[in-house]
Design a protein around this motif. Sequence first.
Motif, PDB file in Angstrom:
ATOM      1  N   GLU A 117     -33.274  34.933  -0.276  1.00  0.00           N
ATOM      2  CA  GLU A 117     -33.438  34.248  -1.591  1.00  0.00           C
ATOM      3  C   GLU A 117     -33.467  34.966  -2.841  1.00  0.00           C
ATOM      4  O   GLU A 117     -33.744  36.265  -2.883  1.00  0.00           O
ATOM      5  CB  GLU A 117     -34.234  33.119  -1.672  1.00  0.00           C
ATOM      6  CG  GLU A 117     -34.442  32.108  -0.501  1.00  0.00           C
ATOM      7  CD  GLU A 117     -35.370  31.045  -0.581  1.00  0.00           C
ATOM      8  OE1 GLU A 117     -35.075  30.002  -0.690  1.00  0.00           O
ATOM      9  OE2 GLU A 117     -36.781  31.526  -0.603  1.00  0.00           O
ATOM     10  N   ASN A 118     -33.413  34.402  -3.999  1.00  0.00           N
ATOM     11  CA  ASN A 118     -33.562  34.904  -5.240  1.00  0.00           C
ATOM     12  C   ASN A 118     -32.382  35.929  -5.780  1.00  0.00           C
ATOM     13  O   ASN A 118     -32.837  36.819  -6.368  1.00  0.00           O
ATOM     14  CB  ASN A 118     -34.968  35.281  -5.419  1.00  0.00           C
ATOM     15  CG  ASN A 118     -35.379  34.978  -7.066  1.00  0.00           C
ATOM     16  OD1 ASN A 118     -34.821  34.374  -7.591  1.00  0.00           O
ATOM     17  ND2 ASN A 118     -36.449  35.732  -7.244  1.00  0.00           N
ATOM     18  N   VAL A 132     -28.867  32.640  -5.763  1.00  0.00           N
ATOM     19  CA  VAL A 132     -28.149  32.815  -4.729  1.00  0.00           C
ATOM     20  C   VAL A 132     -29.027  33.102  -3.579  1.00  0.00           C
ATOM     21  O   VAL A 132     -30.087  33.819  -3.505  1.00  0.00           O
ATOM     22  CB  VAL A 132     -26.886  33.667  -4.698  1.00  0.00           C
ATOM     23  CG1 VAL A 132     -26.228  33.796  -3.437  1.00  0.00           C
ATOM     24  CG2 VAL A 132     -25.964  33.626  -5.899  1.00  0.00           C
ATOM     25  N   ALA A 133     -28.759  32.391  -2.224  1.00  0.00           N
ATOM     26  CA  ALA A 133     -29.376  32.945  -0.882  1.00  0.00           C
ATOM     27  C   ALA A 133     -28.353  33.067   0.064  1.00  0.00           C
ATOM     28  O   ALA A 133     -27.146  32.640  -0.042  1.00  0.00           O
ATOM     29  CB  ALA A 133     -30.216  31.516  -0.393  1.00  0.00           C
ATOM     30  N   VAL A 134     -28.416  34.258   0.817  1.00  0.00           N
ATOM     31  CA  VAL A 134     -27.678  34.789   1.573  1.00  0.00           C
ATOM     32  C   VAL A 134     -28.205  34.956   3.088  1.00  0.00           C
ATOM     33  O   VAL A 134     -29.187  35.231   3.038  1.00  0.00           O
ATOM     34  CB  VAL A 134     -27.174  36.105   1.274  1.00  0.00           C
ATOM     35  CG1 VAL A 134     -25.997  36.595   2.320  1.00  0.00           C
ATOM     36  CG2 VAL A 134     -26.279  36.103   0.217  1.00  0.00           C
ATOM     37  N   GLY A 163     -24.149  35.348   7.063  1.00  0.00           N
ATOM     38  CA  GLY A 163     -23.377  35.720   5.878  1.00  0.00           C
ATOM     39  C   GLY A 163     -23.045  34.309   5.011  1.00  0.00           C
ATOM     40  O   GLY A 163     -22.166  34.564   4.056  1.00  0.00           O
ATOM     41  N   GLU A 164     -23.485  33.273   5.297  1.00  0.00           N
ATOM     42  CA  GLU A 164     -23.438  32.021   4.455  1.00  0.00           C
ATOM     43  C   GLU A 164     -24.051  32.385   3.320  1.00  0.00           C
ATOM     44  O   GLU A 164     -25.152  32.852   2.991  1.00  0.00           O
ATOM     45  CB  GLU A 164     -24.058  30.944   5.243  1.00  0.00           C
ATOM     46  CG  GLU A 164     -24.071  29.652   4.761  1.00  0.00           C
ATOM     47  CD  GLU A 164     -22.597  28.794   4.713  1.00  0.00           C
ATOM     48  OE1 GLU A 164     -22.548  28.147   3.812  1.00  0.00           O
ATOM     49  OE2 GLU A 164     -21.826  29.412   5.353  1.00  0.00           O
ATOM     50  N   VAL A 165     -23.365  31.923   2.268  1.00  0.00           N
ATOM     51  CA  VAL A 165     -23.867  31.889   0.950  1.00  0.00           C
ATOM     52  C   VAL A 165     -24.183  30.622   0.579  1.00  0.00           C
ATOM     53  O   VAL A 165     -23.509  29.428   0.709  1.00  0.00           O
ATOM     54  CB  VAL A 165     -22.855  32.708   0.030  1.00  0.00           C
ATOM     55  CG1 VAL A 165     -23.345  32.707  -1.456  1.00  0.00           C
ATOM     56  CG2 VAL A 165     -22.527  34.018   0.561  1.00  0.00           C
ATOM     57  N   SER A 166     -25.372  30.395  -0.103  1.00  0.00           N
ATOM     58  CA  SER A 166     -25.808  29.240  -0.686  1.00  0.00           C
ATOM     59  C   SER A 166     -26.199  29.391  -2.274  1.00  0.00           C
ATOM     60  O   SER A 166     -27.064  30.282  -2.620  1.00  0.00           O
ATOM     61  CB  SER A 166     -26.945  28.595   0.063  1.00  0.00           C
ATOM     62  OG  SER A 166     -27.717  27.509  -0.501  1.00  0.00           O
ATOM     63  N   LEU A 167     -25.580  28.599  -3.333  1.00  0.00           N
ATOM     64  CA  LEU A 167     -25.822  28.427  -4.626  1.00  0.00           C
ATOM     65  C   LEU A 167     -26.933  27.438  -4.759  1.00  0.00           C
ATOM     66  O   LEU A 167     -26.845  26.418  -4.224  1.00  0.00           O
ATOM     67  CB  LEU A 167     -25.036  28.187  -5.392  1.00  0.00           C
ATOM     68  CG  LEU A 167     -23.741  29.343  -5.566  1.00  0.00           C
ATOM     69  CD1 LEU A 167     -22.401  28.815  -6.545  1.00  0.00           C
ATOM     70  CD2 LEU A 167     -24.202  30.629  -6.293  1.00  0.00           C
ATOM     71  N   TYR A 168     -28.311  27.579  -5.455  1.00  0.00           N
ATOM     72  CA  TYR A 168     -29.210  26.660  -5.773  1.00  0.00           C
ATOM     73  C   TYR A 168     -29.704  26.766  -7.075  1.00  0.00           C
ATOM     74  O   TYR A 168     -29.679  27.866  -7.676  1.00  0.00           O
ATOM     75  CB  TYR A 168     -30.040  26.710  -4.472  1.00  0.00           C
ATOM     76  CG  TYR A 168     -30.898  27.830  -4.621  1.00  0.00           C
ATOM     77  CD1 TYR A 168     -32.347  28.054  -5.249  1.00  0.00           C
ATOM     78  CD2 TYR A 168     -30.585  29.014  -3.793  1.00  0.00           C
ATOM     79  CE1 TYR A 168     -33.048  29.030  -5.213  1.00  0.00           C
ATOM     80  CE2 TYR A 168     -31.293  30.244  -4.181  1.00  0.00           C
ATOM     81  CZ  TYR A 168     -32.521  30.067  -4.738  1.00  0.00           C
ATOM     82  OH  TYR A 168     -33.295  31.280  -4.505  1.00  0.00           O
ATOM     83  N   ILE A 169     -30.313  25.771  -7.586  1.00  0.00           N
ATOM     84  CA  ILE A 169     -31.327  25.978  -8.809  1.00  0.00           C
ATOM     85  C   ILE A 169     -32.585  25.528  -8.612  1.00  0.00           C
ATOM     86  O   ILE A 169     -32.898  24.664  -7.759  1.00  0.00           O
ATOM     87  CB  ILE A 169     -30.743  25.021  -9.927  1.00  0.00           C
ATOM     88  CG1 ILE A 169     -30.559  23.731  -9.645  1.00  0.00           C
ATOM     89  CG2 ILE A 169     -29.624  25.730 -10.349  1.00  0.00           C
ATOM     90  CD1 ILE A 169     -30.367  22.678 -10.727  1.00  0.00           C
ATOM     91  N   GLU A 170     -33.556  26.261  -9.199  1.00  0.00           N
ATOM     92  CA  GLU A 170     -34.886  25.946  -8.770  1.00  0.00           C
ATOM     93  C   GLU A 170     -35.413  24.799  -9.633  1.00  0.00           C
ATOM     94  O   GLU A 170     -36.391  23.787  -8.923  1.00  0.00           O
ATOM     95  CB  GLU A 170     -35.733  27.126  -9.083  1.00  0.00           C
ATOM     96  CG  GLU A 170     -35.548  28.431  -8.073  1.00  0.00           C
ATOM     97  CD  GLU A 170     -36.572  29.714  -8.331  1.00  0.00           C
ATOM     98  OE1 GLU A 170     -36.773  29.737  -9.491  1.00  0.00           O
ATOM     99  OE2 GLU A 170     -36.811  30.507  -7.324  1.00  0.00           O
ATOM    100  N   ASN A 171     -34.951  24.696 -10.925  1.00  0.00           N
ATOM    101  CA  ASN A 171     -35.693  23.361 -11.515  1.00  0.00           C
ATOM    102  C   ASN A 171     -34.785  22.415 -11.683  1.00  0.00           C
ATOM    103  O   ASN A 171     -34.056  22.128 -12.606  1.00  0.00           O
ATOM    104  CB  ASN A 171     -35.999  24.164 -13.053  1.00  0.00           C
ATOM    105  CG  ASN A 171     -36.597  23.019 -13.899  1.00  0.00           C
ATOM    106  OD1 ASN A 171     -37.280  21.940 -13.393  1.00  0.00           O
ATOM    107  ND2 ASN A 171     -36.730  23.275 -15.106  1.00  0.00           N
ATOM    108  N   PHE A 172     -34.489  21.639 -10.476  1.00  0.00           N
ATOM    109  CA  PHE A 172     -33.392  20.709 -10.419  1.00  0.00           C
ATOM    110  C   PHE A 172     -33.968  19.341 -11.058  1.00  0.00           C
ATOM    111  O   PHE A 172     -33.177  18.579 -11.206  1.00  0.00           O
ATOM    112  CB  PHE A 172     -32.852  20.276  -8.748  1.00  0.00           C
ATOM    113  CG  PHE A 172     -34.191  20.069  -7.941  1.00  0.00           C
ATOM    114  CD1 PHE A 172     -34.512  18.889  -7.803  1.00  0.00           C
ATOM    115  CD2 PHE A 172     -34.637  21.180  -7.270  1.00  0.00           C
ATOM    116  CE1 PHE A 172     -35.531  18.897  -6.862  1.00  0.00           C
ATOM    117  CE2 PHE A 172     -35.664  20.765  -6.303  1.00  0.00           C
ATOM    118  CZ  PHE A 172     -36.301  19.456  -6.314  1.00  0.00           C
TER     119      PHE A 172
END
Length: 63
Positions: free
Chosen positions: A13-14, A43-45, A50-59
């Motif tokens: 992560e991060n 981004v987390a990988v 190799g899957e890539v995940s976009l996320y936000i911490e302060n949702f």
Amino acid sequence: MRKCLRCHEEMVENLDVKVDMQGYGIRITTKGVFGTTVEKPKVAVCPKCGEVSLYIENFKSIK
């Protein structure tokens, strides 16, 4: 700790995402050309598949 949706492995992560050859990165904004920045995505990988995940911490700020 994020888990991969495909293989359930613990993801790294991060990480950051950048536009190729630019240092600007990307950001999540409200609608419109001059929208207010909500959050810079992270981004987390998955190290296994190799899957890539976009996320936000302060949702919670977008609710």
